[in-house]
Design a protein around this motif. Structure first.
Motif, PDB file in Angstrom:
ATOM      1  N   PRO A 112       5.230  94.604 -40.068  1.00  0.00           N
ATOM      2  CA  PRO A 112       6.116  93.444 -39.914  1.00  0.00           C
ATOM      3  C   PRO A 112       5.789  92.554 -38.725  1.00  0.00           C
ATOM      4  O   PRO A 112       6.230  91.415 -38.671  1.00  0.00           O
ATOM      5  N   GLU A 113       4.998  93.069 -37.750  1.00  0.00           N
ATOM      6  CA  GLU A 113       4.628  92.234 -36.598  1.00  0.00           C
ATOM      7  C   GLU A 113       3.475  91.294 -36.908  1.00  0.00           C
ATOM      8  O   GLU A 113       3.149  90.430 -36.093  1.00  0.00           O
ATOM      9  N   ILE A 114       2.849  91.448 -38.070  1.00  0.00           N
ATOM     10  CA  ILE A 114       1.715  90.611 -38.456  1.00  0.00           C
ATOM     11  C   ILE A 114       2.189  89.582 -39.470  1.00  0.00           C
ATOM     12  O   ILE A 114       2.741  89.932 -40.512  1.00  0.00           O
ATOM     13  N   GLN A 115       1.959  88.302 -39.171  1.00  0.00           N
ATOM     14  CA  GLN A 115       2.426  87.253 -40.081  1.00  0.00           C
ATOM     15  C   GLN A 115       1.529  87.136 -41.305  1.00  0.00           C
ATOM     16  O   GLN A 115       2.005  87.044 -42.431  1.00  0.00           O
ATOM     17  N   VAL A 116       0.216  87.121 -41.093  1.00  0.00           N
ATOM     18  CA  VAL A 116      -0.735  86.949 -42.187  1.00  0.00           C
ATOM     19  C   VAL A 116      -1.646  88.170 -42.241  1.00  0.00           C
ATOM     20  O   VAL A 116      -2.376  88.451 -41.289  1.00  0.00           O
ATOM     21  N   ALA A 117      -1.589  88.901 -43.361  1.00  0.00           N
ATOM     22  CA  ALA A 117      -2.462  90.062 -43.526  1.00  0.00           C
ATOM     23  C   ALA A 117      -3.910  89.599 -43.634  1.00  0.00           C
ATOM     24  O   ALA A 117      -4.216  88.597 -44.272  1.00  0.00           O
ATOM     25  N   THR A 118      -4.805  90.333 -42.991  1.00  0.00           N
ATOM     26  CA  THR A 118      -6.227  89.999 -43.011  1.00  0.00           C
ATOM     27  C   THR A 118      -7.016  91.223 -43.460  1.00  0.00           C
ATOM     28  O   THR A 118      -6.447  92.278 -43.754  1.00  0.00           O
ATOM     29  N   VAL A 119      -8.331  91.090 -43.451  1.00  0.00           N
ATOM     30  CA  VAL A 119      -9.171  92.193 -43.889  1.00  0.00           C
ATOM     31  C   VAL A 119      -9.068  93.394 -42.948  1.00  0.00           C
ATOM     32  O   VAL A 119      -9.316  94.534 -43.361  1.00  0.00           O
ATOM     33  N   VAL A 120      -8.694  93.158 -41.686  1.00  0.00           N
ATOM     34  CA  VAL A 120      -8.558  94.274 -40.748  1.00  0.00           C
ATOM     35  C   VAL A 120      -7.113  94.563 -40.364  1.00  0.00           C
ATOM     36  O   VAL A 120      -6.833  95.605 -39.770  1.00  0.00           O
ATOM     37  N   HIS A 121      -6.198  93.671 -40.685  1.00  0.00           N
ATOM     38  CA  HIS A 121      -4.778  93.874 -40.401  1.00  0.00           C
ATOM     39  C   HIS A 121      -4.040  93.970 -41.729  1.00  0.00           C
ATOM     40  O   HIS A 121      -3.558  92.972 -42.265  1.00  0.00           O
TER      41      HIS A 121
END
Length: 644
Positions: free
Chosen positions: A195-204
């Motif tokens: 929930p602390e990450i706004q946009v999911a990425t390849v590493v998040h």
């Protein structure tokens, strides 16, 4: 009505209502999805009943493995001598296993007719059916494994009747997990992220987080390194995960070399900047860590984690005003609850006590008095914080623990425009003298933040001490309303904590016993932890467990005892938790909090010493049997220290 002898069971009012409810809710699942649902229809003559339970860790790699799970319930039923009436025993007529594919957002379902056929299909949120293919099976399998890993310690998944099995029970299964993770790694962003990450990425994302959690909790980073290095060749950003894994292996030189090379190729990788900054902080190089954290903010200014990390570093560096200023600039996100299947109200439930759990002699019944709670403790707002707000509150409490409430308020008035100050446009310095914490003044509310400079506020040499200077009105910023609210939350926590400690000191000085319910002690323990008073928290949790069985208190004590290296106390707490988990159908050894801490002790002390310590504690044979499963797992998966 026959029930399973050792399994949880929810009986339906209308047959298949749980499956229909799941279909209706498919469109609401936005991340990893809910636990799996196993539904069966039992018949005795013409009479039929429907029942179900939720489960995780079942091998969802093929229709055969899921069908086998359903048919295994038939054998379980045959062993149960319970009868609903004398007219005959119920037998399973059919069963359905529902497993959510978090990549395609569809439910994979396997229907088994006993005796008879097996049907497999996918269901979309509109209830339409589709044929399966190998790619969908691999996605479903990996989704199921990740749910079992990520939900193992999630407080939102302390569900009644939730059966947990090992998602990766053997080394062969681990190879299959790694293969699926490699094949689907670059689709991981579709699963969402913390929930602390706004946009999911390849590493998040939940896939990369699940891999790091699985191998990190067991201290077996070598397999993660091998996987990430193969993926790094295809995507430069994966260098951040490679570096994390090498640091987990204590191969710092290799990790630094990778970070140096990767940052030369891509200096805007904020995840890699954070890995390097955390490493520098661990070495006491806070000035360099702050510089890197500033670069990370420049690279991803819309992400909460970049600002929060910088604010946290400022707290460590003693830059109090800069920490508040940076925290105020964090972009906050609305918290979305984890995916849960809200099942219909069951007609009745069946939660049998398993034999080994009863024989462990560690479980006891709660009395009504154990759950009486002081209303003031129930009204504390902090436990309701979630996501970015809970994380930001953690930074604020850390700051308060370092400088105290008085200095925090002074620093707050230095950095932010207070309401009275906003009206009068003066720079009055307010006195805040109190016995208990004084209530903070609300900041001004016509809110337009100016531009933020990442340099410490005040002196240009960076030595930012609150007592050295005061900002003029034009240099200050308006405090965000959410941060205003967190100050009020902190005030409530400190007020209740101060009253409790004063009351405790008074009673002790008079040699008068203090009477509180077990639940009161549990809440006070959590309150103390939030405010970074670890010793006081442990005292409260110990008071709690002397009055009732509290899984949360035992878990907190396990964490503390492991941290301080108390083997016997750690094993004692682990036994209580193991008995409790086993009673509530958790057959999963790993991942999980208990195994994580036992493996940490094994790595530090060696399996032989830990095993001998357990035997010397003279647990019941049933409890010894349950605990030795962790040791067998450690040997099977070659946990460091398992050969000592």
């Amino acid at each position: 009505m026959d029930t399973f002898a050792t399994l949880p069971e929810f009986f339906e009012t209308e047959i298949s209502e749980s499956v229909q409810s799941r279909t209706d809710l498919l469109s609401s699942f936005c991340e990893l999805g809910p636990p799996d649902l196993c539904h069966v229809i039992k018949a005795s003559g013409r009479k039929e009943i429907g029942s179900y339970h939720t489960v995780s860790g079942v091998d969802a790699s093929s229709s055969a493995t899921l069908a086998t799970y359903i048919t295994s319930l038939s054998y379980e039923l045959e062993q149960n001598p319970a009868w609903f009436s004398g007219k005959g025993q119920y037998k399973i007529k059919s069963g359905m296993y529902c497993c959510f594919n978090a990549f395609s957002r569809m439910d994979l379902r396997v229907e088994v007719y006993i005796p008879g056929s097996v049907q497999t299909y996918m269901v979309n949120p509109r209830g339409e059916r589709f044929a399966t293919n190998p790619e969908m099976w691999q996605e479903t399998y990996l989704s199921a494994v990740l749910r079992a890993i990520m939900y193992s310690d999630d407080a939102n998944y302390k569900l009644a009747g939730y059966r947990k099995l090992d998602p990766v029970p053997t080394m062969e299964d681990e190879v299959r997990f790694l293969l699926a993770a490699e094949n689907l790694f670059f689709k991981g962003w579709q699963l969402g992220s913390d929930p602390e990450i706004q946009v999911a990425t390849v590493v998040h994302n939940h896939l990369s987080a699940g891999i790091l959690k699985y191998f990190g909790d067991s201290g077996r980073y070598e397999q993660a390194v091998n996987l990430f290095e193969k993926l790094w060749a295809r995507e430069p950003d994966v260098s951040a995960l490679v570096s994390k894994a090498y640091l987990g292996m204590n191969q710092e030189v290799k990790a630094v070399q990778i970070m140096h090379r990767a940052l030369q190729e891509n200096p805007h990788n904020y995840v890699l900047l954070h890995v390097q900054a955390d490493f520098l902080r661990s070495k006491g190089q806070l000035e360099w860590a702050i510089k890197l954290a500033k670069q990370a903010v420049d690279c991803a200014p819309s992400e909460y984690v970049t600002w929060a990390r910088l604010a946290d570093y400022y707290v460590d560096a003693g830059e109090w005003a800069a920490a508040l200023f940076t925290l105020n600039s964090c972009p906050m996100f609305t918290y979305n609850d984890r995916d849960l299947h809200r099942l219909p109200q069951a007609a009745r439930t069946h939660f049998p006590i398993r034999k080994l759990a009863a024989q462990s002699k560690l479980l006891n019944e709660e009395s009504a008095n154990d759950n009486k709670v002081d209303p003031a403790l129930l009204r504390l707002p902090a436990p309701a914080l979630r996501g970015t707000f809970a994380n930001a509150y953690g930074i604020l409490t850390k700051l308060a623990s370092k400088i105290g409430w008085d200095v925090l308020l002074k620093c707050r008035s230095e950095v932010f425009v207070m309401e009275e100050e906003y009206r009068t446009q003066t720079t009055e310095k307010e006195n805040n003298q109190f016995a208990a914490p004084s209530e903070p003044q609300q900041a001004a509310s016509s809110r337009e933040n100016g531009e933020l400079s990442l340099d410490p506020i005040g002196k240009k040499d960076g030595k930012n001490k609150t007592s050295d200077h005061w900002l003029s009105f034009t240099q200050k910023r308006l405090c965000e309303r959410w941060l205003d609210n967190l100050f009020m939350v902190l005030y409530e926590d400190l007020r209740v904590y101060t009253i409790w400690r004063a009351e405790l000191a008074h009673y002790r000085s008079q040699s008068i016993p203090i009477h509180k319910s077990a639940t009161d002690w549990e809440i006070l323990g959590e309150l103390s932890l939030r405010l970074h008073h670890v010793d006081e928290a442990c005292d409260a949790f110990l008071q709690c467990v002397t009055q009732k069985f509290s899984p949360r208190a035992y878990q907190r004590l396990l964490e503390h005892c492991t941290e301080v290296g108390n083997i016997e106390q750690s094993l004692s707490m682990a036994m209580y938790l193991t008995a409790y988990n086993y009673r509530w159908y958790a057959d999963c050894i790993f991942p999980g909090t208990i195994a994580k801490h036992i493996f940490q002790i094994i790595r530090e002390e060696g399996l032989g010493k830990v095993s001998n310590t357990l035997i010397s504690m003279n647990p019941s044979p049933a409890m010894l049997n349950l605990m030795q499963r962790y040791f067998a797992y450690a040997q099977e998966f070659r946990i460091e220290g398992s050969n000592m």
